[in-house]
Design a protein around this motif. Sequence first.
Motif, PDB file in Angstrom:
ATOM      1  N   LEU A 132      71.510  50.871  43.961  1.00  0.00           N
ATOM      2  CA  LEU A 132      70.588  49.779  43.633  1.00  0.00           C
ATOM      3  C   LEU A 132      69.705  50.154  42.445  1.00  0.00           C
ATOM      4  N   ARG A 133      69.192  51.389  42.445  1.00  0.00           N
ATOM      5  CA  ARG A 133      68.344  51.840  41.331  1.00  0.00           C
ATOM      6  C   ARG A 133      69.135  51.890  40.025  1.00  0.00           C
ATOM      7  N   PHE A 134      70.398  52.270  40.114  1.00  0.00           N
ATOM      8  CA  PHE A 134      71.249  52.266  38.924  1.00  0.00           C
ATOM      9  C   PHE A 134      71.430  50.843  38.407  1.00  0.00           C
ATOM     10  N   CYS A 135      71.649  49.902  39.322  1.00  0.00           N
ATOM     11  CA  CYS A 135      71.788  48.498  38.921  1.00  0.00           C
ATOM     12  C   CYS A 135      70.489  47.970  38.316  1.00  0.00           C
ATOM     13  N   GLU A 136      69.356  48.377  38.873  1.00  0.00           N
ATOM     14  CA  GLU A 136      68.066  47.963  38.329  1.00  0.00           C
ATOM     15  C   GLU A 136      67.883  48.477  36.906  1.00  0.00           C
ATOM     16  N   LEU A 137      68.375  49.684  36.642  1.00  0.00           N
ATOM     17  CA  LEU A 137      68.305  50.231  35.286  1.00  0.00           C
ATOM     18  C   LEU A 137      69.081  49.341  34.320  1.00  0.00           C
ATOM     19  N   LEU A 138      70.248  48.897  34.724  1.00  0.00           N
ATOM     20  CA  LEU A 138      71.053  48.017  33.872  1.00  0.00           C
ATOM     21  C   LEU A 138      70.345  46.686  33.638  1.00  0.00           C
ATOM     22  N   VAL A 139      69.762  46.141  34.692  1.00  0.00           N
ATOM     23  CA  VAL A 139      69.056  44.861  34.585  1.00  0.00           C
ATOM     24  C   VAL A 139      67.867  44.968  33.631  1.00  0.00           C
ATOM     25  N   ALA A 140      67.133  46.070  33.711  1.00  0.00           N
ATOM     26  CA  ALA A 140      65.910  46.239  32.929  1.00  0.00           C
ATOM     27  C   ALA A 140      66.168  46.671  31.493  1.00  0.00           C
ATOM     28  N   SER A 141      67.386  47.105  31.189  1.00  0.00           N
ATOM     29  CA  SER A 141      67.687  47.612  29.843  1.00  0.00           C
ATOM     30  C   SER A 141      67.942  46.456  28.879  1.00  0.00           C
ATOM     31  N   SER A 142      68.181  46.810  27.629  1.00  0.00           N
ATOM     32  CA  SER A 142      68.441  45.797  26.600  1.00  0.00           C
ATOM     33  C   SER A 142      69.912  45.411  26.523  1.00  0.00           C
ATOM     34  N   CYS A 143      70.747  46.024  27.356  1.00  0.00           N
ATOM     35  CA  CYS A 143      72.173  45.695  27.316  1.00  0.00           C
ATOM     36  C   CYS A 143      72.419  44.318  27.927  1.00  0.00           C
ATOM     37  N   LYS A 144      73.625  43.800  27.730  1.00  0.00           N
ATOM     38  CA  LYS A 144      73.967  42.442  28.150  1.00  0.00           C
ATOM     39  C   LYS A 144      75.038  42.459  29.245  1.00  0.00           C
ATOM     40  N   VAL A 145      74.819  43.274  30.256  1.00  0.00           N
ATOM     41  CA  VAL A 145      75.810  43.407  31.320  1.00  0.00           C
ATOM     42  C   VAL A 145      75.952  42.115  32.117  1.00  0.00           C
ATOM     43  N   THR A 146      77.195  41.689  32.284  1.00  0.00           N
ATOM     44  CA  THR A 146      77.485  40.496  33.084  1.00  0.00           C
ATOM     45  C   THR A 146      78.356  40.820  34.295  1.00  0.00           C
ATOM     46  N   LYS A 147      78.900  42.047  34.331  1.00  0.00           N
ATOM     47  CA  LYS A 147      79.751  42.414  35.466  1.00  0.00           C
ATOM     48  C   LYS A 147      79.602  43.891  35.793  1.00  0.00           C
ATOM     49  N   CYS A 213      63.746  63.349  49.837  1.00  0.00           N
ATOM     50  CA  CYS A 213      62.375  63.804  50.079  1.00  0.00           C
ATOM     51  C   CYS A 213      61.656  62.762  50.940  1.00  0.00           C
ATOM     52  N   GLY A 214      60.513  63.126  51.461  1.00  0.00           N
ATOM     53  CA  GLY A 214      59.745  62.218  52.293  1.00  0.00           C
ATOM     54  C   GLY A 214      59.290  60.991  51.535  1.00  0.00           C
ATOM     55  N   LYS A 215      59.108  59.901  52.242  1.00  0.00           N
ATOM     56  CA  LYS A 215      58.726  58.645  51.601  1.00  0.00           C
ATOM     57  C   LYS A 215      57.342  58.702  50.967  1.00  0.00           C
ATOM     58  N   PHE A 216      56.556  59.684  51.334  1.00  0.00           N
ATOM     59  CA  PHE A 216      55.221  59.829  50.757  1.00  0.00           C
ATOM     60  C   PHE A 216      55.105  61.135  49.975  1.00  0.00           C
ATOM     61  N   SER A 217      56.270  61.601  49.477  1.00  0.00           N
ATOM     62  CA  SER A 217      56.307  62.805  48.654  1.00  0.00           C
ATOM     63  C   SER A 217      56.440  62.413  47.185  1.00  0.00           C
ATOM     64  N   ILE A 218      55.865  63.237  46.304  1.00  0.00           N
ATOM     65  CA  ILE A 218      56.014  63.010  44.876  1.00  0.00           C
ATOM     66  C   ILE A 218      57.501  63.078  44.513  1.00  0.00           C
ATOM     67  N   GLY A 219      57.951  62.089  43.783  1.00  0.00           N
ATOM     68  CA  GLY A 219      59.359  62.022  43.419  1.00  0.00           C
ATOM     69  C   GLY A 219      60.112  60.964  44.195  1.00  0.00           C
ATOM     70  N   CYS A 221      59.409  57.754  44.412  1.00  0.00           N
ATOM     71  CA  CYS A 221      59.518  56.553  43.577  1.00  0.00           C
ATOM     72  C   CYS A 221      59.948  56.898  42.146  1.00  0.00           C
ATOM     73  N   ASN A 222      59.368  57.944  41.585  1.00  0.00           N
ATOM     74  CA  ASN A 222      59.671  58.342  40.217  1.00  0.00           C
ATOM     75  C   ASN A 222      60.746  59.426  40.234  1.00  0.00           C
ATOM     76  N   PHE A 223      61.972  59.046  39.873  1.00  0.00           N
ATOM     77  CA  PHE A 223      63.093  59.988  39.971  1.00  0.00           C
ATOM     78  C   PHE A 223      63.021  61.100  38.938  1.00  0.00           C
ATOM     79  N   ASN A 224      62.204  60.953  37.896  1.00  0.00           N
ATOM     80  CA  ASN A 224      62.031  62.061  36.964  1.00  0.00           C
ATOM     81  C   ASN A 224      61.317  63.228  37.630  1.00  0.00           C
ATOM     82  N   LEU A 225      60.587  62.937  38.707  1.00  0.00           N
ATOM     83  CA  LEU A 225      59.866  63.966  39.442  1.00  0.00           C
ATOM     84  C   LEU A 225      60.627  64.446  40.670  1.00  0.00           C
ATOM     85  N   ARG A 226      61.763  63.841  40.927  1.00  0.00           N
ATOM     86  CA  ARG A 226      62.568  64.193  42.105  1.00  0.00           C
ATOM     87  C   ARG A 226      63.412  65.435  41.808  1.00  0.00           C
ATOM     88  N   HIS A 227      63.439  66.368  42.755  1.00  0.00           N
ATOM     89  CA  HIS A 227      64.276  67.555  42.614  1.00  0.00           C
ATOM     90  C   HIS A 227      65.759  67.177  42.750  1.00  0.00           C
TER      91      HIS A 227
END
Length: 249
Positions: A132-147, A213-219, A221-227
């Motif tokens: 889902l997060r990968f799909c959200e990245l596609l939706v939020a980007s400047s690309c024109k993905v239709t499929k 990681c735990g739902k209340f652990s750093i990382g 929500c922000n995957f750049n901070l996720r191990h």
Amino acid sequence: MAGPATGLAESAISILTRAVELDTKAKYTESLVCYQEGIQLLLNVLKSETSQAKKEQYRTRINDYMSRAEKIKSLIEQQKETGKFHEQIQISKGATGFSYEHVFDRFLDQSLTEVTVEDPYIRSTHQIYNFLRFCELLVASSCKVTKISLLTGRDEQNYTQQDGRLREMAKSLVDYGINLVVEYSDSLHDREIRFNNGWIIKIGRGLDYFVNCGKFSIGYCNFNLRHCHETTIDIFHSKHLKVADGDNS
């Protein structure tokens, strides 16, 4: 006390130092992104600089970095044309800074309209969230993905739940003009993401390379901070694979 321009200059130097490091390791697509970001910061510093001597120094450095960035662009295109492009990213155990944005963003240009994900493990809750997060990245980007096409393994124990979640995702993507097509395979082992602008990314662990990681652990929500788990990312261009196939025929 240092002013805003000093802070921008320090940030630019840090990013451009990273660009040079990646450049020397032949990680050209990553390096190019850093060069572009660093150059833009230096241009902003140049606008606010009042000393003519420093302006000339910045102009010289900007021209040098722009020249190298253009050479890298040409090198990438040459390697794509000759079918020799291959870039590798090694993610060590526990590393951070490898969000989906970091890995994929530079390949999501406006020529991209279709994405194919082959990953046998889009099954459990966290794996489906990863997709889902990968799909959200596609939706939020400047690309024109239709499929988006997903080929994955069937969760025999919880297939109804798995299929229901992916159907819900497909329904949601329709609102963004994207058709999600899901197919299941009992024999799929390889993990590969293909963009129809030619880029192919193979990740040893597929999209599931983050440590839970735990739902209340750093990382959480922000995957750049996720191990991360240890894995290898191989980046190709489709012409590379066509040449390779031709060599084997």
